[in-house]
Design a protein around this motif. Structure first.
Motif, PDB file in Angstrom:
ATOM      1  N   UNK A 180       8.441 -16.269  -1.364  1.00 37.91           N
ATOM      2  CA  UNK A 180       8.576 -15.616  -2.836  1.00 37.91           C
ATOM      3  C   UNK A 180       7.495 -16.229  -3.591  1.00 37.91           C
ATOM      4  N   UNK A 181       7.090 -17.434  -3.421  1.00 39.07           N
ATOM      5  CA  UNK A 181       6.167 -18.325  -4.189  1.00 39.07           C
ATOM      6  C   UNK A 181       4.822 -17.681  -3.885  1.00 39.07           C
ATOM      7  N   UNK A 182       4.473 -17.307  -2.653  1.00 39.61           N
ATOM      8  CA  UNK A 182       3.348 -16.464  -2.341  1.00 39.61           C
ATOM      9  C   UNK A 182       3.296 -15.291  -3.018  1.00 39.61           C
ATOM     10  N   UNK A 183       4.340 -14.442  -3.017  1.00 33.02           N
ATOM     11  CA  UNK A 183       4.316 -13.310  -3.940  1.00 33.02           C
ATOM     12  C   UNK A 183       3.969 -13.390  -5.290  1.00 33.02           C
ATOM     13  N   UNK A 184       4.640 -14.205  -5.961  1.00 31.92           N
ATOM     14  CA  UNK A 184       4.478 -14.384  -7.362  1.00 31.92           C
ATOM     15  C   UNK A 184       2.961 -14.887  -7.699  1.00 31.92           C
ATOM     16  N   UNK A 185       2.582 -15.876  -6.906  1.00 36.39           N
ATOM     17  CA  UNK A 185       1.158 -16.344  -6.898  1.00 36.39           C
ATOM     18  C   UNK A 185       0.018 -15.223  -6.884  1.00 36.39           C
ATOM     19  N   UNK A 186       0.453 -14.181  -6.011  1.00 34.90           N
ATOM     20  CA  UNK A 186      -0.430 -13.172  -5.859  1.00 34.90           C
ATOM     21  C   UNK A 186      -0.521 -12.270  -6.793  1.00 34.90           C
ATOM     22  N   UNK A 187       0.854 -11.951  -7.120  1.00 35.75           N
ATOM     23  CA  UNK A 187       1.103 -11.057  -8.475  1.00 35.75           C
ATOM     24  C   UNK A 187       0.474 -11.369  -9.894  1.00 35.75           C
ATOM     25  N   UNK A 188       0.521 -12.590  -9.908  1.00 30.55           N
ATOM     26  CA  UNK A 188      -0.093 -13.137 -11.259  1.00 30.55           C
ATOM     27  C   UNK A 188      -1.601 -13.428 -11.238  1.00 30.55           C
ATOM     28  N   UNK A 224      -3.712  -4.068  -2.130  1.00 23.66           N
ATOM     29  CA  UNK A 224      -3.906  -3.934  -0.933  1.00 23.66           C
ATOM     30  C   UNK A 224      -5.577  -4.306  -0.716  1.00 23.66           C
ATOM     31  N   UNK A 225      -6.328  -4.013  -1.681  1.00 22.44           N
ATOM     32  CA  UNK A 225      -7.725  -4.791  -1.513  1.00 22.44           C
ATOM     33  C   UNK A 225      -7.736  -6.395  -1.616  1.00 22.44           C
ATOM     34  N   UNK A 226      -6.628  -6.848  -2.294  1.00 29.94           N
ATOM     35  CA  UNK A 226      -6.527  -8.235  -2.433  1.00 29.94           C
ATOM     36  C   UNK A 226      -5.651  -9.072  -1.368  1.00 29.94           C
ATOM     37  N   UNK A 227      -4.848  -8.736  -0.537  1.00 31.29           N
ATOM     38  CA  UNK A 227      -3.952  -9.267   0.225  1.00 31.29           C
ATOM     39  C   UNK A 227      -3.849  -8.388   1.416  1.00 31.29           C
ATOM     40  N   UNK A 228      -4.728  -7.760   1.940  1.00 32.61           N
ATOM     41  CA  UNK A 228      -4.261  -6.612   3.053  1.00 32.61           C
ATOM     42  C   UNK A 228      -4.085  -7.420   4.376  1.00 32.61           C
ATOM     43  N   UNK A 229      -3.992  -8.763   4.477  1.00 35.09           N
ATOM     44  CA  UNK A 229      -3.574  -9.411   5.588  1.00 35.09           C
ATOM     45  C   UNK A 229      -2.169  -9.633   5.608  1.00 35.09           C
ATOM     46  N   UNK A 252       3.274  -6.891   0.463  1.00 30.99           N
ATOM     47  CA  UNK A 252       2.386  -6.094  -0.511  1.00 30.99           C
ATOM     48  C   UNK A 252       3.042  -5.339  -1.418  1.00 30.99           C
ATOM     49  N   UNK A 253       4.293  -4.831  -1.105  1.00 30.17           N
ATOM     50  CA  UNK A 253       4.891  -3.963  -1.970  1.00 30.17           C
ATOM     51  C   UNK A 253       5.616  -4.846  -2.989  1.00 30.17           C
ATOM     52  N   UNK A 254       6.089  -6.018  -2.656  1.00 34.30           N
ATOM     53  CA  UNK A 254       6.705  -6.922  -3.724  1.00 34.30           C
ATOM     54  C   UNK A 254       5.707  -7.465  -4.673  1.00 34.30           C
ATOM     55  N   UNK A 255       4.544  -7.783  -3.984  1.00 30.72           N
ATOM     56  CA  UNK A 255       3.557  -8.345  -5.045  1.00 30.72           C
ATOM     57  C   UNK A 255       2.951  -7.247  -5.885  1.00 30.72           C
ATOM     58  N   UNK A 256       2.888  -5.894  -5.496  1.00 38.07           N
ATOM     59  CA  UNK A 256       2.768  -4.937  -6.366  1.00 38.07           C
ATOM     60  C   UNK A 256       3.650  -4.600  -7.507  1.00 38.07           C
ATOM     61  N   UNK A 257       5.011  -4.961  -7.229  1.00 36.31           N
ATOM     62  CA  UNK A 257       5.851  -5.011  -8.291  1.00 36.31           C
ATOM     63  C   UNK A 257       5.641  -5.805  -9.456  1.00 36.31           C
ATOM     64  N   UNK A 258       5.483  -7.181  -8.785  1.00 37.13           N
ATOM     65  CA  UNK A 258       5.323  -8.489  -9.889  1.00 37.13           C
ATOM     66  C   UNK A 258       3.853  -7.989 -10.442  1.00 37.13           C
ATOM     67  N   UNK A 259       2.824  -7.507  -9.993  1.00 39.31           N
ATOM     68  CA  UNK A 259       1.522  -7.344 -10.660  1.00 39.31           C
ATOM     69  C   UNK A 259       1.626  -6.360 -11.672  1.00 39.31           C
ATOM     70  N   UNK A 312      -6.927 -16.067   2.263  1.00 34.79           N
ATOM     71  CA  UNK A 312      -5.743 -16.787   2.340  1.00 34.79           C
ATOM     72  C   UNK A 312      -4.698 -15.898   3.351  1.00 34.79           C
ATOM     73  N   UNK A 313      -4.801 -14.706   3.122  1.00 33.87           N
ATOM     74  CA  UNK A 313      -3.940 -13.670   3.646  1.00 33.87           C
ATOM     75  C   UNK A 313      -4.149 -13.610   5.089  1.00 33.87           C
ATOM     76  N   UNK A 314      -5.460 -13.891   5.465  1.00 34.79           N
ATOM     77  CA  UNK A 314      -6.073 -13.803   6.841  1.00 34.79           C
ATOM     78  C   UNK A 314      -5.809 -15.119   7.703  1.00 34.79           C
ATOM     79  N   UNK A 315      -5.476 -16.261   6.976  1.00 35.48           N
ATOM     80  CA  UNK A 315      -5.460 -17.520   7.821  1.00 35.48           C
ATOM     81  C   UNK A 315      -4.482 -17.647   8.819  1.00 35.48           C
TER      82      UNK A 315
END
Length: 540
Positions: free
Chosen positions: A48-56, A122-127, A133-140, A269-272
């Motif tokens: 969840x932390x990753x998703x919020x960070x990416x969404x913001x 999808x361009x930002x976190x395609x890894x 990715x769907x949850x990050x999209x909602x937050x964004x 980071x999504x590909x690490x």
């Protein structure tokens, strides 16, 4: 009219006082931001932390790039000069037009961002996985209007700073953190007691409301200086608005170096390999800690310096310009060098004390500390960039930072590609690439500005740096001793919170005292100014 000799010390004293005020409020804001991260680390899982960070990340990056970067710098430069040459009313008219244009343009950006959130993520976190990715999209989508609110807040801040009102705008970001914490976590708790995905969405809504608070908290100060907004859409042919726009677009590219590099870190980071959930949040938390001294010292000095150099350059590049820039750079060096050394030496106990509880484990402490150590390498360079880069806009040499920024982005993309895809290095090397880029950016900008201005008191800067070597070594020695004794992690982490807070606080205090004492004995002028200002405040 030339300034009298007596007015120069008075202005320096006023500038130091303003810097101290801004520093105090920014420090409070950064502390509240840390509190927000601490609560997130406690309640939300790494996923969840990753998703919020990416969404913001996208709206926050646009905030740094447009609102608190290019737009603010360009507006303050033109607004300050117009106020000096023509007076308040023409400056107010310019503010009407600029605020109207910003409202229209940023509303369009917000709407476009909401509609295109899916492809952006999808361009930002395609890894990441499809679910993530769907949850990050909602937050964004929830967060994108944030850019509109903080853009207007940044323009209001520029108006107030140009009128030498620094307290309320510096406090505005604290109101953002307070409202986002109180409303965000309250709404999350009310609608999702498990503090799961639904709570994160409500926390995102609370963050958006925090942006509104950041804007509205400055309205009383605006009324006090006599400014009352009036909608004015006649900006198309206004020469001053056009000048702001001309200053902006190179400044956008110039200011994009750090922001695009942070964005690239999100992609990489999504590909690490090895850490599926966590790297994005660990990098964000480490960057947040690095931003504490950056905001308190680097941003505060830059905030107070920009209106001064903007007014000074109406008469060309003068001794006043060189003096203001030189003093700002030396003060940043004096304050940020020990901060960087301290963060590198005490990264583990600091992060453990702040975050290691609830859902945040000891393993996460060590990983976040690894990123912080690399970010700290770039702290002084980040801070100097904050002071040096806006000066190019003030002297109408805005294309130089733009070219340097493009080079920096290329270097970061190359280094990150090598670290992640070729050498398969851990995620913290993304922080190292960002620090290296900041160093390259700073060195080129400082060298270029020195040549353009026929000197920035570089001799004094090198003298200050040489005199700080011994104080820094003293600080490092104290931190090393503390790590080897009272702060030894395997033992210290099991102590109760009060004892850990006491031992870390004493260690930091001892290191800072040794640094200040040695700097004073070695007659570092900035140490004398700092202790003098502190003494005057304590006597009040």
């Amino acid at each position: 009219m030339p300034e009298s000799p007596a007015s120069v010390p008075a202005e320096k004293s006023a500038r130091a006082k303003s810097t101290g005020l801004v520093s105090a409020f920014i420090f409070l804001s950064r502390i509240m931001g840390l509190l927000r991260d601490m609560l997130m680390a406690h309640f939300f899982t790494p996923f969840l932390r990753d998703c919020f960070t990416a969404g913001f990340r996208i709206p926050n990056m646009l905030r740094d790039l447009f609102a608190e970067g290019a737009l603010s710098t360009a507006f303050v430069t033109v607004f300050s000069q117009k106020m000096k040459t023509e007076g308040d009313q023409p400056a107010w008219n310019l503010a009407h037009k600029t605020l109207t244009l910003a409202t229209i343009f940023m509303s369009g950006i917000s709407l476009l961002g909401i509609l295109l959130s899916g492809p952006i993520v999808r361009a930002m976190a395609n890894g990441y996985s499809e679910e993530k990715m769907q949850f990050i999209t909602t937050i964004t989508r929830v967060m994108f209007p944030f850019i509109l609110l903080v853009s207007l807040a940044a323009l209001v801040m520029g108006i107030l700073n140009a009128k030498r009102v620094f307290g309320p705008p510096a406090m505005a970001s604290t109101w953002f953190n307070i409202v986002s914490i109180v409303l965000g976590f309250s709404l999350g708790w009310i609608f999702d007691r498990s503090m799961g995905a639904t709570a994160v969405i409500w926390f995102s809504i609370g963050t958006l409301l925090g942006g509104l608070a950041q804007l509205m908290s400055q309205f009383p100060a605006l009324r006090k200086i006599g400014y009352h907004f009036r909608w004015d859409a006649n900006w198309r042919h206004d020469p001053d608005v056009q000048r702001i726009l001309k200053l902006m677009w190179p400044a956008i590219i110039a200011g994009s170096a750090v922001q695009v590099n942070v964005f690239l870190n999100t992609v990489f980071a999504s590909h690490v390999q090895g850490d599926v959930d966590g790297p994005m949040a660990w990098l964000s938390m480490a960057f947040r800690l690095m931003q504490l001294p950056l905001g308190v010292f680097g941003v505060a000095v830059a905030t107070v310096t920009l209106p001064v150099i903007s007014r000074a350059t109406t008469d060309g590049i003068t001794d006043k310009f060189r003096s203001a820039m030189g003093a700002g750079n030396r003060l940043v060096l004096f304050l940020c060098l020990p901060s960087a050394a301290g963060l590198m030496m005490l990264s583990v106990p600091v992060i453990s004390l702040l975050f290691e509880r609830g859902a945040f484990s000891g393993t996460e402490t060590l990983k976040t500390a690894a990123a912080l150590r690399f970010y700290a390498i770039g702290l002084v360079f980040y801070s100097l960039i904050k002071v040096v880069q806006p000066a190019f806009t003030a002297i109408n040499k805005r294309f130089i930072p733009m070219m340097v920024a493009l080079l920096s982005i290329l270097i970061n993309a190359t280094l990150s590609t090598l670290f992640v895809f070729v050498w398969k290095m851990p995620f913290q090397y993304l922080a190292l690439s960002t620090a290296i880029v900041a160093a390259v950016n700073c060195i080129i900008l400082y060298t270029s500005l020195t040549k353009l201005s026929a000197g920035l008191e570089g001799g004094k800067l090198m003298s200050t740096l040489a005199r700080l070597v011994v104080p820094i070594l003293g600080l490092v020695g104290v931190c090393w001793f503390a790590n080897a004794t009272v702060l030894q992690y395997d033992r210290w982490v099991h102590w109760n919170l009060a004892l850990r807070l006491l031992t870390l606080g004493v260690s930091v205090g001892a290191a800072a005292s040794v640094y200040m004492t040695l700097a004073t004995l070695l007659k570092v002028d900035e140490a004398r100014q700092f202790t003098g200002m502190l003494g005057r405040r304590l006597k009040r």
